[in-house]
Design a protein around this motif. Structure first.
Motif, PDB file in Angstrom:
ATOM      1  N   PRO A  25       0.803  -1.235   0.000  1.00 58.01           N
ATOM      2  CA  PRO A  25       0.000   0.000   0.000  1.00 58.01           C
ATOM      3  C   PRO A  25       0.830   1.277   0.000  1.00 58.01           C
ATOM      4  O   PRO A  25       0.324   2.340  -0.365  1.00 58.01           O
ATOM      5  N   LEU A  26       2.110   1.188   0.406  1.00 55.68           N
ATOM      6  CA  LEU A  26       2.951   2.378   0.438  1.00 55.68           C
ATOM      7  C   LEU A  26       3.638   2.654  -0.894  1.00 55.68           C
ATOM      8  O   LEU A  26       4.195   3.741  -1.087  1.00 55.68           O
ATOM      9  N   LEU A  27       3.619   1.686  -1.809  1.00 53.42           N
ATOM     10  CA  LEU A  27       4.339   1.857  -3.073  1.00 53.42           C
ATOM     11  C   LEU A  27       3.811   3.016  -3.912  1.00 53.42           C
ATOM     12  O   LEU A  27       4.600   3.775  -4.488  1.00 53.42           O
ATOM     13  N   PRO A  28       2.484   3.216  -4.050  1.00 49.56           N
ATOM     14  CA  PRO A  28       2.036   4.381  -4.840  1.00 49.56           C
ATOM     15  C   PRO A  28       2.530   5.708  -4.290  1.00 49.56           C
ATOM     16  O   PRO A  28       2.945   6.594  -5.055  1.00 49.56           O
ATOM     17  N   ALA A  29       2.517   5.852  -2.957  1.00 49.17           N
ATOM     18  CA  ALA A  29       3.014   7.091  -2.362  1.00 49.17           C
ATOM     19  C   ALA A  29       4.512   7.250  -2.600  1.00 49.17           C
ATOM     20  O   ALA A  29       5.002   8.362  -2.866  1.00 49.17           O
ATOM     21  N   LEU A  30       5.262   6.137  -2.523  1.00 51.27           N
ATOM     22  CA  LEU A  30       6.698   6.194  -2.759  1.00 51.27           C
ATOM     23  C   LEU A  30       7.003   6.572  -4.208  1.00 51.27           C
ATOM     24  O   LEU A  30       7.873   7.407  -4.486  1.00 51.27           O
ATOM     25  N   ILE A  31       6.269   5.964  -5.142  1.00 52.82           N
ATOM     26  CA  ILE A  31       6.471   6.279  -6.563  1.00 52.82           C
ATOM     27  C   ILE A  31       6.122   7.742  -6.841  1.00 52.82           C
ATOM     28  O   ILE A  31       6.830   8.444  -7.573  1.00 52.82           O
ATOM     29  N   THR A  89       9.733  14.661  -6.543  1.00 54.68           N
ATOM     30  CA  THR A  89      10.897  15.287  -5.912  1.00 54.68           C
ATOM     31  C   THR A  89      12.226  14.853  -6.526  1.00 54.68           C
ATOM     32  O   THR A  89      13.060  15.708  -6.854  1.00 54.68           O
ATOM     33  N   GLN A  90      12.441  13.568  -6.695  1.00 54.39           N
ATOM     34  CA  GLN A  90      13.762  13.098  -7.093  1.00 54.39           C
ATOM     35  C   GLN A  90      14.033  13.279  -8.585  1.00 54.39           C
ATOM     36  O   GLN A  90      15.138  13.665  -8.977  1.00 54.39           O
ATOM     37  N   LEU A  91      13.061  12.988  -9.429  1.00 58.26           N
ATOM     38  CA  LEU A  91      13.286  13.156 -10.861  1.00 58.26           C
ATOM     39  C   LEU A  91      13.554  14.614 -11.241  1.00 58.26           C
ATOM     40  O   LEU A  91      14.481  14.886 -12.021  1.00 58.26           O
TER      41      LEU A  91
END
Length: 312
Positions: free
Chosen positions: A32-38, A44-46
């Motif tokens: 469930p945390l993967l969408p928020a991480l992506i 931010t990172q890209l």
């Protein structure tokens, strides 16, 4: 009689059919945390990676076909250009002044709110209110309601007592920016220090008072050492945010009169001079400085958690 011996049969490892392994269970917990991480990486990172790549190019938006790779020359320009070095010094001076003043005033207000008195909840709500104001709205409030030389409240009070009528922004531009930021960030420091005051060992304080310690001795030898970590945390977190402040400088002075800090210089280089490479290099330096400060802040936070756990 012949004794029959049976060979011992090795017990097979017990496996429950249909039961997921620990690794699958861990991935199911994290899924469930993967969408928020992506989403966080994409937002931010890209862009930061793209900014880092552009910082190595001589890239003017008005001449897109003339861009070429220059290595670290943009970074050397940021560190050697007199205007950019002045903006770095202004950023350091602005950050230090606002953080120190906010901590001192916030400590005094936290000591006041730590005492019990009638209407403490209302006073606490009113003191927190400046931190909840939108930064641009707070800067506009100071510019037009307080600093305006014709109808501002400060000159109105001075006119009432027969004092001078200064132009606050033109006369003391950097101090005007610092005062608006101190007003906005003092509640943040106050909340952190108030949390530290309420976590003190009151039995130790009562024992010191029974032994004849005065209020100043209790503050100096018990309260202040206990608040050291909270003061460090407030200073570090405040520095992270104030180093990146853009709203007050843009709204009050538009970067003029020697108040242009590094974020405003990045804005000028990117949107006015269209120097994408130079602005990206300056932005990367701001991010690196913020990361260094944030690293110390995380260490302070982790040490506070360890102290609370050991105390419990």
């Amino acid at each position: 009689m012949t004794a029959t011996t049976t060979a011992p049969v090795a017990a097979a490892p017990a496996r429950t059919l249909g039961k997921p392994s620990n690794r699958l269970r861990a991935w199911a917990t994290r899924a469930p945390l993967l969408p928020a991480l992506i989403f966080m990486i994409a937002v931010t990172q890209l862009p930061f990676v793209a900014t880092l790549v552009i910082s190595f190019f001589d890239w003017n938006a008005l001449y897109p076909k003339a861009r070429h790779f220059t290595g670290v020359s943009n970074y050397s320009d940021v560190l050697t250009d007199p205007d950019l070095r002045h903006s770095v010094w202004t950023t350091i001076l602005l950050t230090a002044a606002v953080v120190v003043a906010s901590l001192v005033i916030g400590l005094g207000l936290a000591l006041l709110l730590d005492r019990k008195f009638r209407g403490r909840g209302i006073v606490r709500t009113l003191l927190i209110a400046p931190f909840l104001v939108v930064p641009v709205a707070a800067a506009l409030l100071w510019k037009h309601v307080l600093y305006n030389p014709e109808y501002g409240l400060l000159n109105g009070l001075l006119h009432y007592v027969g004092g001078p009528q200064p132009d606050w922004i033109s006369g003391t531009p950097l101090l005007a920016v610092e005062a608006s930021l101190v007003w906005q960030w003092t509640p943040f420091m106050m909340l952190i220090l108030l949390a530290g005051l309420q976590s003190r060992d009151h039995q130790q304080i009562e024992a010191a008072r029974v032994d004849g310690a005065s209020d100043w001795q209790v503050f100096r030898h018990l309260t202040l050492p206990h608040l050291r970590r909270y003061l460090e945390l407030g200073a570090l977190l405040g520095s992270i945010y104030i180093v990146q402040n853009f709203d007050a400088v843009f709204t009050l002075t538009s970067g003029g009169l020697g108040t242009a800090n590094l974020p405003y210089t990045v804005y000028q280089s990117f949107y006015q001079a269209h120097e994408n490479g130079l602005a990206s290099a300056a932005g990367v330096l701001v991010v690196i400085g913020s990361i260094i400060i944030a690293t110390f802040a995380l260490r302070v936070v982790s040490s506070l958690f360890r102290e609370e756990v050991s105390r419990a």
